[in-house]
Design a protein around this motif. Structure first.
Motif, PDB file in Angstrom:
ATOM      1  N   TYR A  47       5.065  -2.238   5.958  1.00  0.00           N
ATOM      2  CA  TYR A  47       6.309  -2.302   5.264  1.00  0.00           C
ATOM      3  C   TYR A  47       7.048  -3.315   6.014  1.00  0.00           C
ATOM      4  N   GLN A  59       5.122 -10.796   3.415  1.00  0.00           N
ATOM      5  CA  GLN A  59       3.792 -11.711   3.323  1.00  0.00           C
ATOM      6  C   GLN A  59       3.642 -12.883   4.248  1.00  0.00           C
ATOM      7  N   LYS A  60       4.921 -13.532   4.510  1.00  0.00           N
ATOM      8  CA  LYS A  60       4.765 -14.593   5.406  1.00  0.00           C
ATOM      9  C   LYS A  60       4.564 -14.075   6.888  1.00  0.00           C
ATOM     10  N   VAL A  62       3.088 -11.484   7.848  1.00  0.00           N
ATOM     11  CA  VAL A  62       1.711 -11.050   7.876  1.00  0.00           C
ATOM     12  C   VAL A  62       0.611 -12.242   7.967  1.00  0.00           C
ATOM     13  N   LEU A  67      -4.644 -12.773   7.521  1.00  0.00           N
ATOM     14  CA  LEU A  67      -4.540 -12.117   6.263  1.00  0.00           C
ATOM     15  C   LEU A  67      -5.924 -11.294   6.225  1.00  0.00           C
ATOM     16  N   THR A  68      -5.692  -9.886   6.025  1.00  0.00           N
ATOM     17  CA  THR A  68      -6.788  -9.118   6.229  1.00  0.00           C
ATOM     18  C   THR A  68      -6.892  -8.202   4.652  1.00  0.00           C
ATOM     19  N   GLY A  69      -5.890  -8.593   3.818  1.00  0.00           N
ATOM     20  CA  GLY A  69      -6.003  -7.989   2.289  1.00  0.00           C
ATOM     21  C   GLY A  69      -5.219  -6.707   2.487  1.00  0.00           C
ATOM     22  N   LEU A  70      -4.632  -6.466   3.348  1.00  0.00           N
ATOM     23  CA  LEU A  70      -3.896  -5.195   3.442  1.00  0.00           C
ATOM     24  C   LEU A  70      -2.238  -5.319   2.675  1.00  0.00           C
ATOM     25  N   ASN A  71      -2.179  -3.987   2.205  1.00  0.00           N
ATOM     26  CA  ASN A  71      -1.064  -3.896   1.289  1.00  0.00           C
ATOM     27  C   ASN A  71       0.190  -4.028   2.146  1.00  0.00           C
ATOM     28  N   VAL A  72       1.115  -5.116   1.613  1.00  0.00           N
ATOM     29  CA  VAL A  72       2.452  -5.432   2.344  1.00  0.00           C
ATOM     30  C   VAL A  72       3.422  -5.044   1.116  1.00  0.00           C
ATOM     31  N   THR A  73       4.561  -4.341   1.545  1.00  0.00           N
ATOM     32  CA  THR A  73       5.390  -4.166   0.673  1.00  0.00           C
ATOM     33  C   THR A  73       6.886  -4.389   1.461  1.00  0.00           C
TER      34      THR A  73
END
Lengths: 368, 368
Positions: A47, A59-60, A62, A67-73
């Motif tokens: 989060y 996202q920036k 992370v 970048l590992t594909g994880l869910n970022v909210t």
């Protein structure tokens, strides 16, 4: 639901940054990962909590780490953004959806006052009273009228929190203030003077929430558990109700009461706020908050230290960061790692409280 | 984890509003509540998904309906904001945290182009190519070079979706376009012409997710279940990877494959996007998307209708609303309530796909 632990926390020093905010936010994440002994690739979801850092800011952040594909909210709930992120991360882990969740809060602040964002269209609005200093000043005036609270009692909150900030290497300000300096600083909105408003600070903080099996692996420290968390929206005009109801939900979940809290970080954006929150959180009766500050109860050396980090007044209030910075402080204090600002008597239970424009409040209860 | 159902959905017509956005967002919520047969006081938590509606916008929406103390969280994930809200609401219900969760997506758009927000500082950036039309045009050029895809095939996406929009009372535009009109409209970024870009629309949509016990109470309709949901962040430069990996996670969770999908709403911000997503979602092999549109497979009358709502091209693309509007369409289609735009053969499984700046993608799979 499973138990949820804070495996690691991390911050960067609050202040005014030249770097892009995502760089500092990434540093806070890396500090939290190191503290947790967790590899970035193990993090399953994130989060990103901020108020005005633009589209896909999380996202920036992370992207700076990999970048590992994880869910970022990205989560925004005004000043309660960070604590709202913690709330959702808690349930992600508690429900078994994930074992390791990162919450990173960050903000690079703009200049100028923040309006109260009540959504209302009133005469108060038109008269320019619905900016934050105006809102808090009206609450202060009412509290003085109802309970005889004094400007000196409010100013003492600033003195206490600035003193605390001197011992926090992450605080924006490390400078003690005298009662006279606070009272005689420029009047902002009667009775609140400039040195009773939190400064304009940039900052970033991160926390890693994990399940019990992760927490118990290779950990020689006290396990720090999140035992209560609540986020509620109520009318902005009934602050006591908002904080009280939110706190009661968190107390009930944690199965503790205000009498069990050993230390707290509360939302002291303006000094009167801290006093109001003492009452709303049940630390004292209505109207008794002035006495609490006078008697030193909420000093680091007192029986219920409040904002040993320096709070918003001295550590700073980068909006999206605040809720996470509060968590950092409680985790360090419960582990006994806070050095010169360590509260006494081996604290067991801490509380964080944030309150945001639009009528949103969050309370977390953390124990070891 | 428990099963999760869409009990109700609701929208307002997309277009350019004069009203404050929170009024229209509240209307969408009320439409969804009516559709669900659920009383506002029963709603236990809400996600407000938007990109640029300011601080605590969700709290303002909720204030229009009535303050009940519920947890309201603002979520932003660029164009995938709405679907990210759906994702989190799913887990809130699946985990047993709540039984009834509202997700409301809304946006009042500003004028002008949206930058790609990659966070990158490159020559492309400096040359002004990293705005959305530029990004998609570069992808289109590459696809033409690699696979022989033609400008006519891309334009056909706009023709199809504008035709679909004519039958959707909530669509911004109800106007058929000819292939010639699309191809000969003003060139925006070669090969993409103006009528291959989604319009600038305001809008609001809402969905109510519930647990099985709530869904089965007083319901004479088909039960519509959310069976797969995924949100992932990857490099913005590898769009196929991003969509493919996100879709694969959702397919796996839902225990279906692309061959099981009866209809889809995909992210057609620019026409080439829809073609790329056919491939990335596994609806056809790499390079075969031009053939798919040529053969009418994705028409309402085809074997795999895509964006029967009119999609972003014709329904509109109010950023924070889009993911929820897609869910509305799939729910209506699976219930058989879509009248003139109803897809044939009693569809059982639908898919939604959104893709946002910063490298975020979401895929949901919905079945009856």
């Amino acid at each position: 639901m499973r138990d949820v632990y804070f495996q690691g926390v991390g911050m960067v020093k609050c202040g005014r940054f030249n770097e892009r905010i995502e760089i500092n936010a990434a540093r806070a994440c890396i500090n939290a990962l190191k503290d947790a002994g967790i590899n970035w690739r193990e993090v399953q979801a994130a989060y990103a909590t901020h108020v005005m850092q633009g589209v896909s800011a999380g996202q920036k952040v992370v992207s700076q780490i990999g970048l590992t594909g994880l869910n970022v909210t990205n989560v925004e709930n005004a000043c309660a953004s960070g604590s709202t992120g913690i709330h959702h991360a808690y349930y992600d882990v508690a429900s078994g959806k994930y074992d390791i969740v990162l919450v990173v809060g960050f903000e690079k602040m703009q200049k100028g006052v923040i309006d109260s964002n009540s959504g209302e269209r009133s005469y108060e609005d038109k008269m320019g009273m619905r900016i934050m200093p105006g809102e808090y000043a009206m609450k202060a005036q009412r509290h003085m009228y109802e309970y005889g609270t004094t400007p000196e009692q409010m100013a003492r909150v600033s003195v206490k929190n600035h003193k605390n900030g001197c011992y926090n290497p992450y605080a924006h300000y490390q400078k003690e203030l005298t009662l006279e300096e606070v009272l005689h600083s420029r009047m902002i909105s009667d009775p609140l003077t400039l040195l009773q408003a939190c400064p304009t600070s940039d900052g970033a903080a991160a926390a890693i929430l994990v399940s019990e099996n992760v927490a118990k692996k290779n950990n020689n420290r006290d396990l720090i558990k999140l035992i209560g968390t609540s986020v509620q929206t109520e009318s902005v005009f009934e602050e006591e109700d908002l904080t009280t109801r939110t706190a009661n939900t968190a107390y009930e979940m944690a199965n503790v009461g205000p009498e069990d809290i050993n230390l707290a970080e509360v939302h002291d954006a303006f000094t009167i706020g801290e006093l109001l929150h003492y009452e709303a959180l049940g630390f004292c009766e209505l109207g008794e908050s002035g006495r609490l500050i006078d008697e030193g109860v909420t000093e680091i050396s007192g029986s219920l230290p409040v904002s040993p980090s320096g709070g918003l007044q001295s550590r700073g209030h980068p909006l999206g960061m605040t809720g996470i910075a509060q968590v950092c402080e409680i985790v360090w204090q419960l582990r006994g790692e806070s050095k010169q600002r360590q509260v006494r008597n081996n604290p067991k239970v801490g509380l964080t409280h944030t309150q945001g424009a639009g009528g949103v409040c969050s309370v977390s209860i953390i124990s070891k």
